[in-house]
Scaffold this active site. Structure first.
Site, short mmCIF file in Angstrom:
data_model
loop_
_atom_site.label_atom_id
_atom_site.label_comp_id
_atom_site.label_asym_id
_atom_site.label_seq_id
_atom_site.Cartn_x
_atom_site.Cartn_y
_atom_site.Cartn_z
N TYR A 173 -60.02 15.85 -22.87
CA TYR A 173 -59.98 14.68 -23.76
C TYR A 173 -61.05 13.68 -23.30
O TYR A 173 -61.84 13.18 -24.09
CB TYR A 173 -58.59 14.04 -23.73
CG TYR A 173 -58.47 12.85 -24.65
CD1 TYR A 173 -57.97 13.01 -25.94
CD2 TYR A 173 -58.86 11.57 -24.25
CE1 TYR A 173 -57.88 11.93 -26.81
CE2 TYR A 173 -58.76 10.49 -25.09
CZ TYR A 173 -58.28 10.67 -26.37
OH TYR A 173 -58.20 9.60 -27.23
N GLU A 233 -30.69 6.90 -33.68
CA GLU A 233 -31.81 7.05 -32.73
C GLU A 233 -31.54 6.19 -31.51
O GLU A 233 -30.70 5.29 -31.56
CB GLU A 233 -33.12 6.66 -33.41
CG GLU A 233 -33.16 5.23 -33.93
CD GLU A 233 -34.16 5.03 -35.06
OE1 GLU A 233 -33.97 5.64 -36.14
OE2 GLU A 233 -35.11 4.26 -34.87
N LYS A 271 -31.96 3.24 -28.83
CA LYS A 271 -32.48 1.88 -28.92
C LYS A 271 -33.41 1.66 -27.72
O LYS A 271 -32.96 1.46 -26.59
CB LYS A 271 -31.35 0.85 -28.91
CG LYS A 271 -31.83 -0.56 -29.14
CD LYS A 271 -30.67 -1.50 -29.42
CE LYS A 271 -31.15 -2.86 -29.87
NZ LYS A 271 -31.94 -3.55 -28.86
N ASP A 306 -35.83 0.06 -25.10
CA ASP A 306 -35.79 -1.28 -24.52
C ASP A 306 -37.22 -1.80 -24.35
O ASP A 306 -37.78 -1.76 -23.27
CB ASP A 306 -35.06 -1.22 -23.18
CG ASP A 306 -34.61 -2.59 -22.74
OD1 ASP A 306 -34.79 -3.56 -23.51
OD2 ASP A 306 -34.09 -2.70 -21.63
N TYR A 340 -39.77 2.96 -36.14
CA TYR A 340 -38.37 3.09 -36.54
C TYR A 340 -38.04 2.56 -37.93
O TYR A 340 -36.90 2.57 -38.34
CB TYR A 340 -37.42 2.50 -35.49
CG TYR A 340 -37.54 1.01 -35.24
CD1 TYR A 340 -37.25 0.08 -36.24
CD2 TYR A 340 -37.90 0.53 -33.99
CE1 TYR A 340 -37.33 -1.28 -36.00
CE2 TYR A 340 -37.98 -0.82 -33.73
CZ TYR A 340 -37.70 -1.73 -34.75
OH TYR A 340 -37.78 -3.06 -34.50
N LYS A 352 -28.01 3.74 -38.45
CA LYS A 352 -28.45 3.20 -39.74
C LYS A 352 -27.92 4.07 -40.88
O LYS A 352 -27.96 5.30 -40.77
CB LYS A 352 -29.98 3.19 -39.83
CG LYS A 352 -30.65 2.43 -38.71
CD LYS A 352 -32.17 2.60 -38.72
CE LYS A 352 -32.74 1.88 -37.50
NZ LYS A 352 -34.18 2.05 -37.35
N LYS A 370 -24.23 -0.64 -27.90
CA LYS A 370 -24.86 -1.01 -26.63
C LYS A 370 -24.24 -0.25 -25.46
O LYS A 370 -23.04 -0.06 -25.41
CB LYS A 370 -24.70 -2.52 -26.40
CG LYS A 370 -25.59 -3.37 -27.31
CD LYS A 370 -27.05 -3.18 -26.97
CE LYS A 370 -27.92 -4.34 -27.37
NZ LYS A 370 -27.79 -5.55 -26.58
N CYS A 372 -36.23 0.20 18.00
CA CYS A 372 -35.76 1.17 17.01
C CYS A 372 -34.24 1.24 17.02
O CYS A 372 -33.64 1.42 18.08
CB CYS A 372 -36.36 2.54 17.31
SG CYS A 372 -35.65 3.85 16.30
N CYS A 414 -33.41 4.98 18.52
CA CYS A 414 -33.73 5.44 19.88
C CYS A 414 -34.08 4.31 20.83
O CYS A 414 -34.29 4.55 22.01
CB CYS A 414 -34.86 6.46 19.84
SG CYS A 414 -36.47 5.72 19.45
N CYS A 418 -41.42 2.99 14.45
CA CYS A 418 -40.82 3.26 15.75
C CYS A 418 -41.85 4.07 16.53
O CYS A 418 -42.41 5.04 16.01
CB CYS A 418 -39.54 4.07 15.57
SG CYS A 418 -39.04 4.95 17.06
N CYS A 471 -37.44 10.17 19.23
CA CYS A 471 -36.49 9.46 18.38
C CYS A 471 -35.73 10.47 17.52
O CYS A 471 -36.33 11.22 16.75
CB CYS A 471 -37.23 8.47 17.49
SG CYS A 471 -36.17 7.62 16.31
#
Ligand code: D41
Length: 680
Positions: free
Chosen positions: A37, A119, A121, A123, A235, A300, A324, A418, A421, A436, A442
Site C-alpha cells: 500500500y 449493533e 454502541k 465508545d 450507523y 433500533k 448500557k 530488593c 533478595c 534489583c 535474586c
C-alpha cells in the site's frame, strides 16, 4: 512520461489504493501487505508532484493536505442529531419493547413481534458526513445535537471515511445528497501502542481511547490527527436523495457498505424482546475480546417507515434505545503500592486497590508501569483513583481524584533494597526503571528467567508451568536452567500437586526440549531486549553460537533490527562469566541444534549491500529482500557510495537517479531473477 500516460497511471493507482482501503476497512479482508500500500501511495505522490495539474481533492494523497486552521467553524446540522435513551437491565428493556409495541398499536400498525436491528454502541464520538454528488464535502461533530464543529479536514485523514463514494460499475448512479452518521473511535491496540510510546518517551499518556479520539479530532492541524489512526463506523443515513432511500435500517447499512463505508460486523436483525435480550447478552460476552471499547448495544426498529412514524420525544427517538453495560472505569481507593521484581530485575510498582467491580470483574490490582508513571499520575497511597479495565489488558490507573485526597496520603517510595533478595536497587542513567542488582542471586529474577527459558517460544518445556517453577526455586531444587535437566523422578513426584505420572511426563518433556534450534536457544537465554524475532535474526546471521558469542559490536550492528543498545546488551551478556558457565553447563546437559547449513561468511553475497526500488512484477519487494538476505546480502533503504547494486523495478524514482549519479550498478527485474537463480 506524457501527461496522458501519467494520468492513466494516476487513475489506476487511486483506484487500487481506494480498493485496498475498502478491502481493509470495510470487508476486513486486506489483499496486500501495508508495505505494498505504501509503495503504491508513494508512487502516486511522486507522479502527482511531477504533474500537479492532475491532483484532485479526492485523491488518496489529499487526506492530509490542509494547512492548520485557526479555529473550527460552527455548523448547524440540517437534521438535528438526536441522543439516545438508555436501559440498564432486563426489566427496562422489556418496558422499552412494550412501549414501542403499544405506540405502534396506537398508530394503527400493531405487530406480533417488532423487528429490531442491533449493533454495538461504540465508545467514541458521533459525527455527520455530507456527500454531494458522491464527494465528501463536510464533516461535523455532533456538538449539542443542533450545532457542531466543522472538522472536515481532520475527518478526511481517516482511511475508513471514503473521500468519494465507491461505485461497483463506472455508470452506477450516486445520490446527489447523502448524509451519513456514525462513530469515530480509536481501536484499543492503537491506543495501547500510542500510550506505550508516550511512556517510553516520558510523555503524558492518554486516559482512554475515547479521550484519545476526542483529543485527536480537536487538533487544528490535521497532520497531527493523521498520526493517531482513528476509525469510522457508519450507523445511520440521515438524509438521502429521492429514489435512493432504503426500506430498512439493515438495507440502508448494506447500501453504505457498498459505497465504501465500514459498518458494524456485528449488525444483526432480531425479533421482539427475546431477540434483543439474546443479542445484548451475546455482545456482553464478547465485549472483552472486541478490538474497540463499547459501552452497550444500540437497538433500533428496523423498518425506516415505522421509525419515521414513531418519531421522537425530547430529542430521543422513540424507535431506538441503548442497552448500557457496566462502566469500564470506576473509582476506588489505592490501599498500597507494592514492588514486583521481573526477569531483568526491573522493580515495578503494582497498585493494591480496594476491590471494585469494573466492567463485570472484581479488580484489586492495577499496573503502575514505572516510577515515571507514578510521578506523572501524582498518585499517593490513600488516594481515590479512577481505574480502567478493558479487554485482556491489566487494569490501569487513569487518574487521581485530587479533591478527595486524604490528609494522611503517603508518597510512593521505591525501596532501597530488593523486596525479594535484599540486594541494592538502582536506576541506570536515562532509564525509567529501577532494577534489583541481585541478578540470578535474586529468587524473583531466577523464577522469571526460568519461566522464560521454559516458555513455548523458547525451550518449550511442556508441563513446566509458572507455579511449578516457583515451587522448584523456593525449595532450592533449581538454581540455574541447567539444574532443570538434573531433576530426578522421585523428588519431583514428591512435590506438592505433582504425581508420579506428571513427574515422568515432565522428565520426558525435558528430554525432548534438548533438541532445539539455535534461534530458540538464543531467545531462551533471556538477553535483554532480544525477543523472538531478534533471536531468529541473530541465529540466521551468525549460524553458530560460537560466532555470536565472539561477535564485535560492529558485526552485531550489521544484523537486521539491531541497534547500539541491543548490541550492548548482547555484548554485556556474553562478557559475564556466570552466563558463560551456564551456557556451557546447558551444552554439557546435551542441549543441541542442527548445524547451520552454510555459515554467513560463506554466502555468495556476504558483504554486499543491495537497494530495491520501484515495483517488481514476479515477486514482492519483501520476497526479493528475503531471498537476497538468504544469500548473505544486506538490503538497505537508501542508496550511497557503499551500495553494491540497485534493483530498479517499474516506475523507479529518485533512488534510481541517485544510483546512476553515483555510478552504482543497476539491475532490472530480469537481471535480479537471473542473479538469484544463479546463486541460490
Ligand atoms: O455506536 C454508537 N455509538 C451509536 C450511536 C450507534 N451504533 N447508533 C446510534 N444511533 C443513533 C440514532 C438511533 C439516533 C440514529 C448512535 C446514536 N444515535 C448516538 N450517538 C450519540 C448520540 C446518539
Amino acid at each position: 512520461m506524457t501527461t496522458a500516460t501519467a494520468n492513466q497511471r494516476i487513475q489506476s493507482l487511486r483506484q487500487q489504493l481506494n480498493e485496498h482501503n475498502y478491502r481493509y476497512y470495510v470487508l476486513d479482508d486486506p489483499s496486500v501487505p501495508d508495505a505494498e500500500y505504501d509503495r503504491l501511495f508513494r508512487e502516486l505522490q511522486q507522479l502527482e508532484s511531477e504533474h500537479p495539474e492532475l491532483i484532485s481533492a479526492d485523491s488518496p494523497t489529499q487526506r492530509v493536505g490542509a494547512e492548520p486552521l485557526k479555529a473550527f467553524p460552527s455548523v448547524t446540522h440540517q437534521v438535528p442529531m438526536l441522543s439516545l435513551g438508555n436501559v440498564f437491565d432486563d426489566a427496562s428493556l422489556q418496558a422499552f419493547v412494550s412501549r414501542v409495541m403499544r405506540e405502534l398499536d396506537d398508530l394503527g400498525r400493531a405487530v406480533d413481534q417488532a423487528e429490531f436491528c442491533c449493533e454495538p454502541k461504540l465508545d467514541g464520538l458521533a459525527i455527520s458526513l455530507i456527500y454531494q454528488k458522491g464527494q465528501l464535502v463536510q464533516g461535523v461533530t455532533r456538538g449539542d445535537g443542533q450545532t457542531g464543529e466543522g472538522i472536515t479536514e481532520n475527518l478526511k485523514t481517516l482511511r475508513s471515511i471514503p473521500l468519494r463514494l465507491r461505485r461497483e460499475t463506472p455508470d452506477q448512479p450516486l445520490p446527489a445528497l447523502l448524509e451519513v452518521r456514525g462513530e469515530v473511535y480509536m481501536p484499543r491496540a492503537t491506543f495501547e501502542a500510542i500510550n506505550e510510546r508516550a511512556r517510553l518517551a516520558g510523555e503524558k499518556t492518554l486516559a482512554n481511547p475515547r479521550n484519545a479520539a476526542a483529543g485527536s479530532l480537536r487538533q487544528l492541524d490535521p497532520r497531527i490527527t493523521a498520526t493517531r489512526p482513528l476509525e469510522f463506523t457508519a450507523y445511520q443515513v440521515a438524509q438521502i436523495s429521492e429514489g435512493f432511500a432504503a426500506a430498512t435500517h439493515w438495507l440502508a447499512m448494506q447500501q453504505l457498505k457498498g459505497w465504501g463505508f465500514k459498518i458494524s460486523s456485528l449488525l444483526s436483525c432480531v425479533q421482539g424482546y427475546a431477540g434483543l435480550k439474546n443479542f445484548c447478552d451475546n455482545l456482553a460476552a464478547q465485549r472483552d475480546q472486541l478490538p474497540f471499547d463499547i459501552d452497550g448495544a444500540v437497538l433500533k426498529i428496523n423498518d425506516l417507515r415505522l421509525q419515521a412514524e414513531l418519531g421522537f420525544r425530547a430529542r430521543e427517538p422513540r424507535w431506538a434505545t441503548a442497552f448500557k453495560y457496566p462502566a469500564q472505569e470506576q473509582i476506588t481507593q489505592l490501599l498500597d503500592v507494592e514492588f514486583q521484581v521481573g526477569r531483568t530485575g526491573a522493580v515495578t510498582p503494582v497498585a493494591r486497590l480496594e476491590p471494585v467491580q469494573v466492567a463485570g470483574v472484581t479488580v484489586s490490582n492495577a499496573t503502575l508501569h514505572n516510577m515515571d508513571e507514578v510521578a506523572r499520575l501524582g498518585v499517593r497511597i490513600g488516594d481515590s483513583v479512577i481505574v480502567r479495565r478493558a479487554g485482556d489488558v491489566i487494569p490501569q490507573i487513569v487518574r487521581v481524584i485530587i479533591e478527595q485526597r486524604p490528609a494522611d496520603a503517603r508518597e510512593v517510595q521505591v525501596p532501597a533494597a530488593c523486596p525479594v533478595c535484599g540486594s541494592h536497587v538502582e536506576r541506570a542513567e536515562g532509564e525509567a526503571v529501577y532494577r534489583c542488582t541481585g541478578g540470578l542471586y535474586c529468587a524473583a529474577q531466577r523464577k522469571e528467567a526460568l519461566k522464560h527459558f521454559a516458555s513455548r517460544k523458547a525451550m518449550d518445556i511442556e508441563g513446566l508451568g509458572d507455579k511449578l517453577i516457583e515451587q522448584l526455586v523456593d525449595a532450592e531444587r533449581v538454581k540455574s536452567p541447567a539444574d532443570l535437566y538434573r531433576l530426578e523422578l522421585e523428588p519431583l513426584a514428591a512435590l506438592e500437586r505433582m504425581a508420579e505420572k506428571s513427574a515422568s511426563n515432565l522428565l520426558q518433556a525435558l528430554q525432548t526440549s534438548k533438541q532445539t534450534t539455535l534461534a530458540r536457544f538464543i531467545y531462551a537465554l533471556g538477553i535483554r531486549e532480544v525477543g523472538e524475532a531478534t533471536a531468529a535474526n541473530l541465529a540466521r546471521y551468525f549460524g553458530t553460537l560460537d560466532a555470536l558469542m565472539k561477535a564485535s559490536k560492529e558485526e552485531l550492528l550489521d544484523v537486521d533490527d539491531i541497534g547500539p543498545i541491543v548490541a550492548q546488551h548482547i555484548r554485556a551478556f556474553f562478557a559475564e562469566p556466570h552466563n558463560l558457565e551456564t551456557i556451557q553447563d546447558l551444552l554439557d546437559q546435551g542441549i543441541a541444534w542442527p548445524e547451520a547449513e552454510r555459515r554467513r561468511e560463506d554466502l555468495p553475497l556476504t558483504g554486499q549491500t543491495w537497494v530495491l526500488t520501484g515495483s517488481l512484477d514476479s515477486l514482492t519487494r519483501d520476497q526479493a529482500k528475503e531471498r537476497l538476505e538468504a544469500l548473505g546480502a544486506k538490503v538497505s533503504g537508501s542508496v550511497s557510495k557503499k551500495t553494491s547494486r540497485v534493483v530498479a523495478g517499474a516506475a523507479a524514482g529518485s533512488k534510481l537517479t541517485k544510483a546512476e549519479s553515483l555510478g552504482v550498478a543497476v539491475l532490472d527485474e530480469a537481471g535480479l531473477l537471473q542473479c538469484l537463480s544463479e546463486l541460490e
